[in-house]
Write an enzyme that holds these catalytic residues in place. Structure first.
Site, PDB file in Angstrom:
ATOM      1  N   ASP A 152       0.816  -1.210   0.000  1.00  0.00           N
ATOM      2  CA  ASP A 152       0.000   0.000   0.000  1.00  0.00           C
ATOM      3  C   ASP A 152       0.851   1.261   0.000  1.00  0.00           C
ATOM      4  O   ASP A 152       0.318   2.363  -0.143  1.00  0.00           O
ATOM      5  CB  ASP A 152      -0.951   0.004   1.203  1.00  0.00           C
ATOM      6  CG  ASP A 152      -2.392  -0.254   0.787  1.00  0.00           C
ATOM      7  OD1 ASP A 152      -2.604  -0.679  -0.359  1.00  0.00           O
ATOM      8  OD2 ASP A 152      -3.295  -0.014   1.595  1.00  0.00           O
ATOM      9  N   ASP A 454     -10.189  -6.249  11.533  1.00  0.00           N
ATOM     10  CA  ASP A 454     -10.142  -7.666  11.884  1.00  0.00           C
ATOM     11  C   ASP A 454     -11.282  -8.031  12.841  1.00  0.00           C
ATOM     12  O   ASP A 454     -12.049  -8.968  12.578  1.00  0.00           O
ATOM     13  CB  ASP A 454      -8.780  -8.026  12.488  1.00  0.00           C
ATOM     14  CG  ASP A 454      -8.308  -7.033  13.539  1.00  0.00           C
ATOM     15  OD1 ASP A 454      -9.060  -6.101  13.870  1.00  0.00           O
ATOM     16  OD2 ASP A 454      -7.176  -7.198  14.042  1.00  0.00           O
TER      17      ASP A 454
END
Length: 744
Positions: A152, A454
């Site tokens: 990224d 998550d």
């Protein structure tokens, strides 16, 4: 000790068992204690209400008014925590039976591994390379294994590092398999291996040479021509530069290894290795790590579409090459209800933690103690998790419709992953606008809406009806790096706190939506995490209020001679005794010293990161402030490392969180001295000081826990001490609090 609860896979004439599950015997004691302790909580609130209705002074009324919400939060957190302790189980796997049950390695499902990195300066590429090499060397059919790396940061440094890794893998993988190594992370293997030999020295020199080239490139900030070996690397880097020099560059998808073409030096098939830098735009939300994982999910679907997906943090290396086989003991077990099993979560374990674990880097509760007690299985913790790809595409009963058939979990890619059509489609689905007006991040893939993608993803999957399994083998499946600087630890916890509150106060709150979807116990388990930052309320109140009252000679707790005194003692000692028992029984270095440091970090986080995260979330909800995502640095400073190994706290930075922490430490120290003086004076004059005993004990408890803070303010002279500016501001804040309380 454990007593049989049920066997998730018992032996039959056709199948050997792949796993078993047992209810821990401590469950009975946990339930008995919970019942006893729960009876004391209403008595405490009765005492608070009585104090509010019949206060002896106005100051006592104010104190009772502040203590009531503080104790309400404590009661809520204790009640939700019991959901982890009522049904604790221990799972066991039998990977030695796997091949016999499924019909050999040829019947193993394909495995795609996702590794995310975002900043080559905070997450050194050579560390990410070690993670990739450790999983590429799994004891798993190589032709079924693919590793995808999301960059990224869009850095040529990371791309170059993985080009080097692809070349080195041709030597490293056969080296690992021929010697049946358990440690397949090159850095760790060469650091621990003391047995020389021509071949070992040769491959070590190859690794060191690769490491030097990668680290030199990072230091220079660019890849020099002298480091580029071969036309393939030159062409790939040229393609990267062509794209990233544009203002709105397209996604970069680079196949570094192709199992249909590439071979290692022994002539064996190599696993697929794919580099991805997704397209980003300032005008389009990219959703941080969740967005990166969804881009990998789509790109991998186009290329390999493996039935099993493993997600890893960039520093979370494999520590056991047999780990995928352990996961398959659940995911491929014909005797379990696989239709609802969504993922298998391994605990996060960390290397390099000092003997006392001063920053609670092991996170024993979320990673070791709580997961075995979650009734439908553990939450997803961001790394070390094997997903059934199907679970990310809707509830067990129905697949969510997708935009193109190539993204379906039922799609079967054919041919090489290097074909032009495949690469063009992969680049398209990694585009920044691809998700616009789709279900990605909402009903499909890793979920958006929280900084803790998550936790939120695991929560939403279990609300949809998926179950999970906690797999906790004796040998750690994965080993990562924990922060060794206190400000990094607190900033990381602050970010998590904001993300958790985003879920807790959303329309999908675990106390409402979660309880309806999963049942009471699972709803309470997820609620415990969602409102974890609310610990800041009682910790902050108890860090300041009783101490300020003590400085002013005001008693706000029962006298020693009153029955209510015993209630307070029981509630405090009972909670701490339960906490200590859970910590020690969890094993894995559950020492008394580590437990003490663990509870101290809870107190530190309560007045710093949790409080700061709660305030920032509140301001954001009101539209006053916004937060961003900051990558936790994986770069180690030599001096910091030395102090950390010695068990010395690392402050150093000027931070508002340290100012609050130091102010609390000063207030506790002053109040303890003042309280002891008042007690001596009253006793010598024949007066009564019984009402101050609990406050003195509480201040003493704060002082003992605050020793590293006093040391950093008044004794130490190294760079890790608390800056003088922070100490002065903290003393000023403490004096203001005292003055305000005195005037009130």
């Amino acid at each position: 000790m454990a007593a049989p609860r049920r066997s998730t896979a018992s032996a039959t004439t056709n199948h050997l068992p792949l796993n078993s599950s047992k209810l821990l015997r401590r469950a009975v004691l946990n339930r008995a204690f919970a019942l006893t302790y729960a009876c004391a909580i209403p008595a405490l609130f009765y005492h608070h209400v009585k104090a509010l209705l019949h206060p002896s002074t106005a100051a006592n009324a104010i104190a009772a008014l502040l203590l009531l919400p503080a104790d309400a939060v404590l009661a809520f957190m204790w009640i939700t925590a019991q959901s982890f302790l009522l049904y604790p189980i221990r799972n066991e796997e039998f990977p030695e039976n796997l091949e016999k049950v499924v019909g050999g390695t040829g019947s193993f499902p394909a495995l795609d591994v996702f590794i995310c990195t975002a900043d080559p300066h905070k997450e050194p590429p050579i560390g990410v390379v070690n993670t990739a090499l450790s999983v590429m060397a799994y004891e798993y059919p190589t032709e079924k294994l693919s590793v995808y790396v999301s960059d990224d940061g869009g850095s040529e440094l990371t791309l170059f590092a993985f080009m080097e890794a692809a070349r080195f893998a041709g030597h490293w993988l056969p080296f690992c398999r021929e010697r049946k190594l358990m440690e397949r992370k090159p850095e760790a293997y060469f650091a621990s291996n003391h047995c020389g030999g021509t071949e070992i020295n040769k491959i070590k020199m190859m690794y060191e040479s690769m490491k030097v080239r990668v680290e030199h490139a990072v230091e220079r900030g660019k890849v020099g021509e002298e480091y580029i070996i071969g036309d393939r690397e030159r062409q790939a880097l040229g393609k990267w530069k062509d794209e990233f020099t544009r203002q709105n560059h397209a996604a970069v998808v680079e196949v570094l290894l192709d199992t249909s073409r590439d071979r290692d030096i022994a002539g064996n098939v190599m696993p697929n290795l794919v580099y991805l830098s997704r397209e980003k735009s300032k005008n389009v939300p990219h959703h941080f790590k969740a967005g990166a994982l969804n881009a990998l999910l789509r790109v991998s679907a186009v290329m390999t579409n493996a039935a099993i997906i493993l997600t890893l943090d960039c520093d979370m290396c494999s520590n056991d090459p047999e780990t995928p086989r352990r996961a398959l003991c659940y995911l491929a077990d014909p005797l379990t209800n696989q239709s609802q099993l969504g993922y298998v979560q391994f605990p996060q374990r960390f290397q390099g933690i000092n003997e006392g674990d001063i920053y609670c880097g092991d996170f024993k509760y979320p990673y070791h103690i709580n997961p075995p007690g979650m009734k439908n299985g553990p939450s997803y913790v961001g790394s070390g998790c094997f997903f059934l790809r199907r679970s990310l595409f809707g509830a067990p009963s129905a697949i969510v419709p997708l935009e193109i058939p190539e993204l379906s979990p039922e799609h079967c890619p054919k041919g090489s992953i290097r074909t032009e059509r495949t690469l063009v489609l992969a680049q398209k689905v990694a585009g920044c606008k691809y998700e616009h007006n789709t279900n990605w991040g909402h009903k499909v893939g890793f979920r958006y809406g929280s900084l803790v993608e998550d936790y939120y993803t695991g929560y939403k999957l279990q609300c949809e009806g998926w179950r999970s399994i906690f797999c906790h083998p004796k040998r750690a499946a994965f080993l990562g790096d924990a922060p060794i600087c206190l400000i990094d630890v607190l900033n990381q916890n602050k970010r998590w706190g904001i993300g958790l509150l985003e879920v807790g106060f959303s329309k999908f709150s675990p106390v409402t939506y979660g309880v309806r979807s999963m049942g009471l116990l699972m709803g309470l388990s997820y609620a415990h995490y969602a409102f974890w930052p609310m610990w800041s309320v009682p910790i902050t109140v108890y860090a300041f209020l009783p101490q300020i009252a003590l400085i002013n000679g005001l008693s706000i707790f029962p006298k020693v001679s009153e029955p209510w005194f015993l209630l307070y003692i029981f509630l405090f000692l009972g909670a701490y005794a339960q906490d200590l028992a859970n910590f020690v029984l969890a094993g894995h270095n559950g020492t008394l010293r580590r437990w003490w440091n663990d509870q101290r970090m809870y107190l530190i986080r309560g007045v710093t990161s949790y409080a700061s995260g709660t305030i920032e979330y509140t301001l954001k909800s009101l539209g006053v402030a916004a937060h961003g995502f900051s990558v936790t640095s994986k770069v180690l400073d030599d001096e910091q490392s030395r102090r950390y190994e010695q068990g010395v706290f690392e402050f150093g930075a000027v931070s508002p969180m340290f100012m609050v922490l130091a102010a609390a430490a000063i207030i506790n120290l002053v109040s303890l001295v003042r309280g002891l003086m008042v007690t001596i004076v009253r006793r010598s004059g024949g007066g009564d000081a019984e009402g101050l005993v609990l406050q003195i004990l509480l201040a003493g408890f704060g002082v003992v826990n605050g020793w590293p803070i006093y040391e950093a303010m008044f004794i130490r002279s190294d760079k890790g001490r608390i800056p003088t500016k922070v100490t002065l501001v903290s003393a000023f804040v403490a004096s203001l609090l005292y003055t305000a309380a005195s005037l009130a």
